[in-house]
Design an enzyme around this catalytic site. Structure first.
Site, mmCIF file in Angstrom:
data_model
loop_
_atom_site.group_PDB
_atom_site.id
_atom_site.type_symbol
_atom_site.label_atom_id
_atom_site.label_comp_id
_atom_site.label_asym_id
_atom_site.label_seq_id
_atom_site.Cartn_x
_atom_site.Cartn_y
_atom_site.Cartn_z
ATOM 1 C CE LYS A 43 -9.531 36.408 59.742
ATOM 2 N NZ LYS A 43 -10.951 36.122 60.096
ATOM 3 N N GLY A 100 -8.075 27.413 54.280
ATOM 4 C CA GLY A 100 -9.227 28.064 53.671
ATOM 5 C C GLY A 100 -9.268 27.768 52.185
ATOM 6 C CB CYS A 124 -10.633 20.684 53.409
ATOM 7 S SG CYS A 124 -9.972 19.858 54.853
ATOM 8 C CD GLU A 161 -13.428 22.695 48.511
ATOM 9 O OE1 GLU A 161 -13.087 23.881 48.372
ATOM 10 O OE2 GLU A 161 -12.963 21.951 49.386
HETATM 11 P P1 NAD Z 1 -11.915 31.417 53.090
HETATM 12 O O1 NAD Z 1 -10.701 31.274 52.271
HETATM 13 O O2 NAD Z 1 -13.013 32.274 52.583
HETATM 14 O O3 NAD Z 1 -11.581 31.980 54.537
HETATM 15 C C1 NAD Z 1 -10.603 31.384 55.339
HETATM 16 C C2 NAD Z 1 -10.044 32.423 56.277
HETATM 17 O O4 NAD Z 1 -9.387 33.414 55.494
HETATM 18 C C3 NAD Z 1 -11.084 33.152 57.123
HETATM 19 O O5 NAD Z 1 -10.556 33.363 58.409
HETATM 20 C C4 NAD Z 1 -11.231 34.472 56.403
HETATM 21 O O6 NAD Z 1 -11.637 35.513 57.250
HETATM 22 C C5 NAD Z 1 -9.828 34.694 55.906
HETATM 23 N N1 NAD Z 1 -9.726 35.599 54.747
HETATM 24 C C6 NAD Z 1 -10.648 35.838 53.783
HETATM 25 N N2 NAD Z 1 -10.169 36.763 52.904
HETATM 26 C C7 NAD Z 1 -8.932 37.103 53.337
HETATM 27 C C8 NAD Z 1 -7.936 37.994 52.845
HETATM 28 N N3 NAD Z 1 -8.114 38.729 51.743
HETATM 29 N N4 NAD Z 1 -6.760 38.066 53.519
HETATM 30 C C9 NAD Z 1 -6.549 37.311 54.627
HETATM 31 N N5 NAD Z 1 -7.477 36.485 55.145
HETATM 32 C C10 NAD Z 1 -8.650 36.367 54.500
HETATM 33 O O7 NAD Z 1 -12.377 29.922 53.352
HETATM 34 P P2 NAD Z 1 -13.638 29.430 54.141
HETATM 35 O O8 NAD Z 1 -14.822 29.765 53.308
HETATM 36 O O9 NAD Z 1 -13.587 29.889 55.547
HETATM 37 O O10 NAD Z 1 -13.386 27.849 54.176
HETATM 38 C C11 NAD Z 1 -13.744 27.054 53.124
HETATM 39 C C12 NAD Z 1 -12.541 26.640 52.320
HETATM 40 O O11 NAD Z 1 -11.492 26.200 53.190
HETATM 41 C C13 NAD Z 1 -12.828 25.470 51.441
HETATM 42 O O12 NAD Z 1 -12.243 25.682 50.184
HETATM 43 C C14 NAD Z 1 -12.168 24.304 52.142
HETATM 44 O O13 NAD Z 1 -11.816 23.241 51.324
HETATM 45 C C15 NAD Z 1 -11.002 24.945 52.767
HETATM 46 N N6 NAD Z 1 -10.538 24.163 53.941
HETATM 47 C C16 NAD Z 1 -9.374 23.456 53.839
HETATM 48 C C17 NAD Z 1 -8.940 22.677 54.888
HETATM 49 C C18 NAD Z 1 -7.664 21.887 54.809
HETATM 50 O O14 NAD Z 1 -7.139 21.505 55.851
HETATM 51 N N7 NAD Z 1 -7.126 21.625 53.647
HETATM 52 C C19 NAD Z 1 -9.684 22.629 56.052
HETATM 53 C C20 NAD Z 1 -10.862 23.366 56.120
HETATM 54 C C21 NAD Z 1 -11.265 24.145 55.045
#
Ligand code: NAD
Length: 491
Positions: free
Chosen positions: A183, A236, A292, A391
């Site tokens: 997804k 995420g 990230c 962050e």
């Molecule tokens: P997010 O957590 O808002 O969303 C990530 C994914 O989760 C999206 O696909 C979203 O649709 C889904 N999601 C949201 N709510 C959900 C729920 N209740 N149940 C299941 N899925 C759900 O994160 P974002 O805003 O897309 O990304 C930013 C964050 O991701 C930052 O904190 C960043 O540091 C982190 N990140 C980490 C890495 C890593 O490898 N460590 C890489 C990229 C981003």
């Protein structure tokens, strides 16, 4: 059109989930916007729990009845190499799509495409060398291990590096013989739908890689809590990571969490500053700081503080902000929500700190509707403050000075996160000593990142998550050990 429109009446391209090799006939839709203009660029299918069910069922059928899991590794490897070639053959189109969808500079999007292809190349090679062990410990027993796939793996992805992170998690899973349901983030789903199309073109069988587009709280939640998955890989935020891990735990499903960071560049007095300064600056400007592993904290020895901070300020002042497709140094943030979050984090967090550069929205000619923020440098930051602890996920670096190595380590380890860290020093003993004391998943010495680092295990400690992706470790994460013991008796 807003992100919650449910009709498909617009003339924009319609982008659909792909399940069992076919585009889904969605009932509801939403728009994705170009972050450089705020205008809608595509209408995307909004999957609900029924669509997710269909995707998990397709992956299960492909796993239980299809050829993929039982193919010889060299055959799977051949197909995955073909996908890598197709990704590279479509490099310009994929990079343009990614740049438009996320706002990232075109040259960074091209690098993302190269790294994405490299994941399939690397795991197609690595899978041929993976095998079990024999355990000669018990007389009369011939014991050995088999490395087996998990079954159906679920992948929930963020918007910052959609294609690259998507490939990071599905390439090792597919190489192991699993079947996937992925997804993408609702903000930037376009390149991963294209990946599913290219996978079919590469002759990955239908149902092996399914992509469901939609919202997190709807499609994401349905996938994370689905009893039919065997593993969940989530990249995420910490907040959502905790929610999905709890949902998967209710079904006793294993999870890999790749979450956020507040990663430090630590500059010691003996560092090569000419080399360090541009790399440190780029470590937080890349992808407009929405990385990230961004180098969002600068910990600098007081004796070189002024030289380093002046150097970063000069780099930031020269950085070009603009539309991703014009290939500037930094593009817009992903959304108005993210822009407001970054702006508020700086405004509300400043307190006694000194704003050295930026700190406000950037004006870009002909792009008044874009979500641009200036490169931002904040000095004299209290290490306990929100600016130094939370962050921000924007082009913002905060500076704290230290007196000695022990204080540098205390500051570096003093946040809830532990993703990566860099040490800048010309003393090799000090470099190894500090690497051992840093609480994080990756340490770089005199550098920051390693050109995608496909071959290098990656992941966090503390609230940066758990489990490892990239490198050979990821094949272990997407497989399980079975032990077989044969009683051979004694002569
Ligand atoms: P997010 O957590 O808002 O969303 C990530 C994914 O989760 C999206 O696909 C979203 O649709 C889904 N999601 C949201 N709510 C959900 C729920 N209740 N149940 C299941 N899925 C759900 O994160 P974002 O805003 O897309 O990304 C930013 C964050 O991701 C930052 O904190 C960043 O540091 C982190 N990140 C980490 C890495 C890593 O490898 N460590 C890489 C990229 C981003």
């Amino acid at each position: 059109m807003t992100n919650t429109d449910t009709t498909s009446s617009s003339d924009l391209p319609h982008v659909r989930s792909i399940i069992d090799g076919m585009a889904v006939d969605h009932q509801q839709w939403f728009a994705v916007v170009d972050p450089a203009t705020g205008a809608a660029i595509a209408t995307v299918g909004r999957s609900d729990a029924a669509v997710v069910d269909a995707a998990v069922a397709a992956a299960r059928r492909a796993y239980d009845n299809g050829p993929w899991p039982s193919m010889a590794p060299k055959e799977r490897a051949r197909v995955l190499r073909r996908l890598a070639e197709l990704i590279l053959a479509n490099r310009d189109d994929l990079a343009t799509l990614e740049s438009r969808d996320t706002g990232k500079p075109l040259s960074q999007a091209r690098t993302d495409v190269d790294v994405s292809a490299r994941y399939f190349e690397f795991y197609s090679g690595a899978i041929e060398a993976l095998h079990g062990d024999t355990i000669p410990a018990i007389p009369g027993t011939f014991a050995y291990t088999l490395r087996e796939p998990l079954g159906v793996t679920a992948h929930i992805e963020p918007w910052n590096y959609p294609l690259q992170i998507g490939c990071r998690t599905v390439a090792p899973s597919l190489a192991m013989g699993n079947c996937c349901v992925l997804k993408p983030a609702e903000e930037a789903p376009l390149s991963l739908v294209r990946l599913a199309e290219l996978a079919l073109e590469a002759a990955i069988p239908p149902g092996v890689l399914n992509v469901v587009t939609g919202f997190g709280a709807e499609a994401g939640a349905a996938l994370a809590s689905h009893p039919g998955i065997d593993h969940l890989s989530f990249t995420g935020s910490v907040e959502v990571g905790a929610i999905v891990a709890a949902a998967a735990a209710a079904n006793v499903k294993p999870v890999t969490l790749e979450l956020g960071g507040k990663s430090p560049n630590i500059v010691m007095p003996d560092a090569d500053l000419d080399r360090a300064i541009p790399i440190i600056a780029r470590s937080v400007l890349q992808n407009a700081g929405q990385t990230c592993s961004a180098g969002s904290r600068l910990l600098v020895h007081h004796s070189v503080h002024d030289a380093v901070v002046d150097g970063i300020e000069a780099y930031f002042a020269a950085a070009r902000v603009g539309r991703g497709l014009d290939d500037p140094d930094l593009g817009p943030l992903i959304s108005l929500k993210q822009l407001e979050h970054v702006e508020a984090s700086v405004r509300d967090g400043l307190g006694t700190a000194s704003l050295r550069y930026g700190g406000r929205r950037a004006a870009v000619v002909d792009h008044a509707g874009g979500f641009f923020f200036e490169p931002t440098l904040i000095d004299d930051v209290d290490p306990a403050s929100a600016l130094a602890q939370a962050e921000i996920f924007g082009p913002v670096v905060v500076v704290c000075a230290f007196e000695d190595e022990a204080e540098a380590i205390t500051l570096a380890n003093g946040t809830p996160y532990g993703l990566i860290a860099a040490v800048w020093t010309s003393d090799v003993s000090r470099a190894h000593r500090m690497a051992a004391k840093l609480r994080c998943g990756q340490v770089y010495i005199n550098g920051y990142g390693a050109g995608g680092g496909v071959e290098l295990p990656f992941g966090g400690v503390k609230q940066s998550g758990y489990g490892r992706e990239k490198g050979a470790d990821a094949l272990l994460a997407f497989s399980q050990t079975k032990m077989v013991a044969v009683n051979v008796g004694t002569a």
